[in-house]
Design a protein around this motif. Structure first.
Motif, PDB file in Angstrom:
ATOM      1  N   VAL A 269      47.452  56.221  36.090  1.00 52.80           N
ATOM      2  CA  VAL A 269      46.028  56.347  35.795  1.00 52.80           C
ATOM      3  C   VAL A 269      45.339  55.077  36.284  1.00 52.80           C
ATOM      4  O   VAL A 269      45.996  54.105  36.659  1.00 52.80           O
ATOM      5  CB  VAL A 269      45.772  56.551  34.289  1.00 52.80           C
ATOM      6  CG1 VAL A 269      46.347  57.870  33.822  1.00 52.80           C
ATOM      7  CG2 VAL A 269      46.364  55.401  33.481  1.00 52.80           C
ATOM      8  N   THR A 270      44.015  55.075  36.276  1.00 53.89           N
ATOM      9  CA  THR A 270      43.277  53.904  36.748  1.00 53.89           C
ATOM     10  C   THR A 270      42.251  53.456  35.711  1.00 53.89           C
ATOM     11  O   THR A 270      41.846  54.216  34.836  1.00 53.89           O
ATOM     12  CB  THR A 270      42.534  54.196  38.064  1.00 53.89           C
ATOM     13  OG1 THR A 270      41.578  55.246  37.861  1.00 53.89           O
ATOM     14  CG2 THR A 270      43.513  54.608  39.151  1.00 53.89           C
ATOM     15  N   ASN A 271      41.857  52.207  35.847  1.00 49.00           N
ATOM     16  CA  ASN A 271      40.786  51.645  35.032  1.00 49.00           C
ATOM     17  C   ASN A 271      40.097  50.569  35.860  1.00 49.00           C
ATOM     18  O   ASN A 271      40.693  50.006  36.781  1.00 49.00           O
ATOM     19  CB  ASN A 271      41.329  51.053  33.729  1.00 49.00           C
ATOM     20  CG  ASN A 271      40.290  51.034  32.625  1.00 49.00           C
ATOM     21  OD1 ASN A 271      39.093  51.146  32.870  1.00 49.00           O
ATOM     22  ND2 ASN A 271      40.748  50.889  31.385  1.00 49.00           N
ATOM     23  N   TRP A 286      52.265  52.415  29.137  1.00 50.02           N
ATOM     24  CA  TRP A 286      51.485  51.257  29.574  1.00 50.02           C
ATOM     25  C   TRP A 286      50.049  51.395  29.096  1.00 50.02           C
ATOM     26  O   TRP A 286      49.590  52.483  28.762  1.00 50.02           O
ATOM     27  CB  TRP A 286      51.509  51.137  31.101  1.00 50.02           C
ATOM     28  CG  TRP A 286      52.777  50.560  31.623  1.00 50.02           C
ATOM     29  CD1 TRP A 286      54.016  51.105  31.546  1.00 50.02           C
ATOM     30  CD2 TRP A 286      52.927  49.305  32.289  1.00 50.02           C
ATOM     31  NE1 TRP A 286      54.943  50.280  32.122  1.00 50.02           N
ATOM     32  CE2 TRP A 286      54.307  49.175  32.595  1.00 50.02           C
ATOM     33  CE3 TRP A 286      52.050  48.297  32.673  1.00 50.02           C
ATOM     34  CZ2 TRP A 286      54.814  48.058  33.259  1.00 50.02           C
ATOM     35  CZ3 TRP A 286      52.559  47.194  33.338  1.00 50.02           C
ATOM     36  CH2 TRP A 286      53.924  47.075  33.624  1.00 50.02           C
ATOM     37  N   ALA A 287      49.344  50.286  29.060  1.00 50.80           N
ATOM     38  CA  ALA A 287      47.940  50.295  28.656  1.00 50.80           C
ATOM     39  C   ALA A 287      47.193  49.220  29.419  1.00 50.80           C
ATOM     40  O   ALA A 287      47.784  48.230  29.859  1.00 50.80           O
ATOM     41  CB  ALA A 287      47.812  50.058  27.151  1.00 50.80           C
ATOM     42  N   SER A 288      45.907  49.430  29.586  1.00 51.00           N
ATOM     43  CA  SER A 288      45.075  48.404  30.204  1.00 51.00           C
ATOM     44  C   SER A 288      44.630  47.418  29.144  1.00 51.00           C
ATOM     45  O   SER A 288      44.494  47.760  27.969  1.00 51.00           O
ATOM     46  CB  SER A 288      43.860  49.029  30.883  1.00 51.00           C
ATOM     47  OG  SER A 288      43.074  49.735  29.941  1.00 51.00           O
ATOM     48  N   LEU A 289      44.424  46.173  29.551  1.00 47.34           N
ATOM     49  CA  LEU A 289      43.989  45.122  28.647  1.00 47.34           C
ATOM     50  C   LEU A 289      42.558  44.722  28.963  1.00 47.34           C
ATOM     51  O   LEU A 289      42.092  44.851  30.091  1.00 47.34           O
ATOM     52  CB  LEU A 289      44.900  43.898  28.790  1.00 47.34           C
ATOM     53  CG  LEU A 289      46.374  44.078  28.427  1.00 47.34           C
ATOM     54  CD1 LEU A 289      47.122  42.783  28.683  1.00 47.34           C
ATOM     55  CD2 LEU A 289      46.525  44.496  26.973  1.00 47.34           C
ATOM     56  N   GLN A 290      41.895  44.209  27.957  1.00 47.12           N
ATOM     57  CA  GLN A 290      40.537  43.717  28.165  1.00 47.12           C
ATOM     58  C   GLN A 290      40.538  42.652  29.255  1.00 47.12           C
ATOM     59  O   GLN A 290      41.400  41.785  29.302  1.00 47.12           O
ATOM     60  CB  GLN A 290      39.997  43.138  26.864  1.00 47.12           C
ATOM     61  CG  GLN A 290      38.560  42.650  26.960  1.00 47.12           C
ATOM     62  CD  GLN A 290      38.060  42.102  25.632  1.00 47.12           C
ATOM     63  OE1 GLN A 290      38.794  42.099  24.655  1.00 47.12           O
ATOM     64  NE2 GLN A 290      36.826  41.653  25.603  1.00 47.12           N
ATOM     65  N   PRO A 293      37.524  36.449  31.515  1.00 46.75           N
ATOM     66  CA  PRO A 293      36.152  36.022  31.819  1.00 46.75           C
ATOM     67  C   PRO A 293      35.722  36.311  33.253  1.00 46.75           C
ATOM     68  O   PRO A 293      34.526  36.383  33.548  1.00 46.75           O
ATOM     69  CB  PRO A 293      36.192  34.509  31.558  1.00 46.75           C
ATOM     70  CG  PRO A 293      37.296  34.333  30.557  1.00 46.75           C
ATOM     71  CD  PRO A 293      38.326  35.352  30.922  1.00 46.75           C
ATOM     72  N   ASP A 294      36.716  36.473  34.175  1.00 43.86           N
ATOM     73  CA  ASP A 294      36.364  36.780  35.552  1.00 43.86           C
ATOM     74  C   ASP A 294      36.067  38.261  35.754  1.00 43.86           C
ATOM     75  O   ASP A 294      35.732  38.689  36.855  1.00 43.86           O
ATOM     76  CB  ASP A 294      37.477  36.350  36.517  1.00 43.86           C
ATOM     77  CG  ASP A 294      38.790  37.087  36.272  1.00 43.86           C
ATOM     78  OD1 ASP A 294      38.909  37.802  35.246  1.00 43.86           O
ATOM     79  OD2 ASP A 294      39.696  36.966  37.111  1.00 43.86           O
ATOM     80  N   GLY A 295      36.221  39.079  34.690  1.00 43.44           N
ATOM     81  CA  GLY A 295      35.892  40.496  34.771  1.00 43.44           C
ATOM     82  C   GLY A 295      36.989  41.377  35.316  1.00 43.44           C
ATOM     83  O   GLY A 295      36.782  42.567  35.519  1.00 43.44           O
ATOM     84  N   ARG A 296      38.167  40.822  35.548  1.00 40.34           N
ATOM     85  CA  ARG A 296      39.260  41.594  36.130  1.00 40.34           C
ATOM     86  C   ARG A 296      40.106  42.250  35.040  1.00 40.34           C
ATOM     87  O   ARG A 296      40.484  41.612  34.066  1.00 40.34           O
ATOM     88  CB  ARG A 296      40.135  40.682  36.990  1.00 40.34           C
ATOM     89  CG  ARG A 296      41.257  41.401  37.712  1.00 40.34           C
ATOM     90  CD  ARG A 296      41.914  40.470  38.714  1.00 40.34           C
ATOM     91  NE  ARG A 296      43.000  41.140  39.428  1.00 40.34           N
ATOM     92  CZ  ARG A 296      43.675  40.591  40.432  1.00 40.34           C
ATOM     93  NH1 ARG A 296      43.345  39.381  40.854  1.00 40.34           N
ATOM     94  NH2 ARG A 296      44.641  41.240  41.043  1.00 40.34           N
ATOM     95  N   MET A 297      40.406  43.545  35.211  1.00 42.52           N
ATOM     96  CA  MET A 297      41.230  44.280  34.260  1.00 42.52           C
ATOM     97  C   MET A 297      42.701  44.063  34.578  1.00 42.52           C
ATOM     98  O   MET A 297      43.094  43.946  35.738  1.00 42.52           O
ATOM     99  CB  MET A 297      40.899  45.768  34.344  1.00 42.52           C
ATOM    100  CG  MET A 297      41.551  46.622  33.277  1.00 42.52           C
ATOM    101  SD  MET A 297      40.786  46.429  31.637  1.00 42.52           S
ATOM    102  CE  MET A 297      39.198  47.225  31.912  1.00 42.52           C
ATOM    103  N   THR A 298      43.538  44.005  33.524  1.00 48.67           N
ATOM    104  CA  THR A 298      44.982  43.893  33.709  1.00 48.67           C
ATOM    105  C   THR A 298      45.671  45.002  32.915  1.00 48.67           C
ATOM    106  O   THR A 298      45.032  45.719  32.147  1.00 48.67           O
ATOM    107  CB  THR A 298      45.508  42.524  33.239  1.00 48.67           C
ATOM    108  OG1 THR A 298      45.263  42.388  31.825  1.00 48.67           O
ATOM    109  CG2 THR A 298      44.825  41.395  33.986  1.00 48.67           C
ATOM    110  N   SER A 299      46.985  45.122  33.089  1.00 52.49           N
ATOM    111  CA  SER A 299      47.748  46.116  32.343  1.00 52.49           C
ATOM    112  C   SER A 299      49.123  45.569  32.021  1.00 52.49           C
ATOM    113  O   SER A 299      49.597  44.639  32.676  1.00 52.49           O
ATOM    114  CB  SER A 299      47.877  47.415  33.146  1.00 52.49           C
ATOM    115  OG  SER A 299      48.620  47.195  34.326  1.00 52.49           O
ATOM    116  N   CYS A 300      49.775  46.144  31.010  1.00 50.84           N
ATOM    117  CA  CYS A 300      51.129  45.729  30.643  1.00 50.84           C
ATOM    118  C   CYS A 300      51.782  46.841  29.841  1.00 50.84           C
ATOM    119  O   CYS A 300      51.104  47.748  29.351  1.00 50.84           O
ATOM    120  CB  CYS A 300      51.103  44.428  29.849  1.00 50.84           C
ATOM    121  SG  CYS A 300      50.483  44.598  28.169  1.00 50.84           S
TER     122      CYS A 300
END
Length: 351
Positions: A269-271, A286-290, A293-300
Motif C-alpha cells: 500500500v502507499t501513503n 507494517w504501518a506508516s509512521l508520522q 519535521p521535514d514532512g517525509r513519511m516513513t514505515s516500519c
C-alpha cells in the motif's frame, strides 16, 4: 538453478523455485489436466505453494508464447479454464512460478529518532546510530563499522568490507572482490568484477550493471538507470526521472512531488507525507509512521513475524543477490538486505 522442463500438447509445466534470503528451496508446481476440451473450453488444475504468483502461457507452435493469465494461488490449488481453446487446432500450455525474494523481519521491536535535518529515522531496536558532520544520523546493525567522508556524511558497513572516497568527498563501502570506478562528477561506484560493465552518462555519473541481459535508459533529468532487458517496464515521472519495475504484478504511483514509486500490487500500500513524497510498504504487518519535521513519511514493521515477498520473472536479479550472499555471513546478508530495502526508504533490489 535450471528449471525442470516438459512440453506436452495441452499440458505443459515449467517448474521454477523460490530464492529466499536465508535459503534456497525447490517449490513444487504441478499442472494436472482435467480431461479433454468441453464445450469449446479446456481446463486444468494448478497446484503450487499457497500465495505464490504464477503465470500460464499458451502457444500453437512451441516458439511464440503469449501470457493468458497471471495470478496467485489462494489455497494451494486453483483451476484454470481456457475458453478460447476451440479456436486452435493445437495448443500448448506452460506455467512457471515467479522468482521470489523473501525478506524476513528478524527484529521484534523498532524505534524512532528525530534527526537534526528534520528527518524521522526508524530502525530495529538493538541497532546503533551515528551522526555525521552534515548533521545526518544513520542506523546500522551492531558490529558494523562506520566511516565519514570529507563531505561530512557517515556511512556504515560490515567489518570486512573495504572503503574508498571519491573526488566529491563521499565515502563508499563495498565487499571484497568488488572494483570501483569514478565518474566525471567525482562520485565513486563499486561493482562486482565478474560479469559487470560500467558506462559514464551525460550527467558525469558512472553506472554499473550486469554485462548480459540488462539495458539502460536515460531520463529527462539526465540520469541513467539500468534494468533487466526482459519482463520490465519503465515510466517517466514529471520530475524527469525514469523508473523501472517488473511488468507483471507491479504498479506505479506518483506523489505530489512528481516522483514515481513502484511496488507489488497485491501486497503493498502507499501513503504520502506532507512533503508530497509517496512511500510504499507491505499492507500486512507494517504501518506508516508520522512524518518528521521535514514532512517525509516513513514505515516500519508492526509484527515481529512479518515478511516481505517480492516476485520477479527475471532471474538476473537473483544473480545479483547470489554474488553477495557468499561474501557476507548469513546474518550480515539478511541485515544488509533489510537495511538497504527499508532503512533508506528506497526500493533497492541489487546488492
Amino acid at each position: 538453478m535450471k528449471p525442470r522442463n516438459s512440453l506436452l500438447p495441452l499440458a505443459t509445466v515449467l517448474c521454477f523455485f523460490s530464492l529466499a534470503v536465508r535459503s534456497q528451496t525447490t517449490q513444487q508446481f504441478h499442472l494436472s489436466p482435467s480431461g479433454g476440451p468441453t464445450n469449446g473450453s479446456f481446463g486444468f488444475s494448478i497446484s503450487a505453494p499457497l500465495g505464490r504468483t504464477y503465470i500460464i502461457d499458451a502457444s500453437t507452435n512451441l516458439t511464440a508464447w503469449n501470457s493468458v493469465t497471471t495470478n496467485t494461488v489462494p489455497s494451494g490449488s486453483v483451476s484454470f479454464v481456457d475458453t478460447n481453446a476451440s479456436q486452435f487446432h493445437l495448443r500448448f500450455y506452460r506455467g512457471n512460478l515467479y522468482w521470489t525474494v523473501i525478506v524476513p523481519n528478524t527484529y521484534p521491536t523498532w524505534q524512532t529518532t528525530n534527526d537534526e535535518d528534520g528527518r524521522l529515522l526508524n530502525f530495529p531496536s538493538g541497532w546503533q546510530t551515528a551522526k555525521g558532520a552534515d548533521g545526518r544520523t544513520i542506523a546500522f546493525p551492531s558490529g558494523w563499522n562506520t566511516a565519514q567522508g570529507t563531505d561530512g556524511r557517515t556511512i556504515a558497513f560490515p567489518s570486512d568490507w573495504n572503503t574508498a572516497q571519491g573526488g566529491d568527498g563521499r565515502m563508499i563501502a563495498f565487499p571484497p572482490g568488488f572494483a570501483t570506478n569514478q565518474g566525471a562528477d567525482g562520485r565513486l561506484v563499486a561493482f562486482y568484477q565478474i560479469g559487470f560493465s560500467t558506462a559514464q552518462r551525460s550527467d558525469g555519473r558512472i553506472l554499473a550493471f550486469p554485462s548480459s541481459g540488462w539495458t539502460t535508459l536515460g531520463g529527462a533529468d539526465g540520469r541513467q538507470i539500468a534494468f533487466p532487458s526482459t519482463d520490465f517496464s519503465t515510466t517517466n515521472g514529471s520530475d524527469g526521472r525514469v523508473l523501472a519495475f517488473p511488468s507483471a504484478g507491479w504498479i506505479t504511483g506518483r506523489g505530489a512531488d512528481a516522483r514515481s514509486v513502484s511496488y507489488p500490487s497485491s501486497a503493498f500500500v502507499t501513503n504520502q507525507g506532507v512533503d508530497g513524497r509517496n512511500i510504499a510498504y507491505p499492507g500486512s504487518g507494517w504501518a506508516s509512521l508520522q512524518q518528521g519535521p521535514d514532512g517525509r513519511m516513513t514505515s516500519c514493521p508492526t509484527s515481529a513475524g512479518a515478511t516481505i515477498e517480492l516476485d520477479f520473472q527475471d532471474q538476473s536479479l537473483f544473480t545479483l543477490l547470489g554474488t553477495l550472499q557468499p561474501i557476507l555471513s548469513q546474518s550480515d546478508f539478511s541485515n544488509y538486505v533489510i537495511y538497504t530495502f527499508f532503512g533508506t526508504g528506497e526500493q533497492q533490489f541489487a546488492y
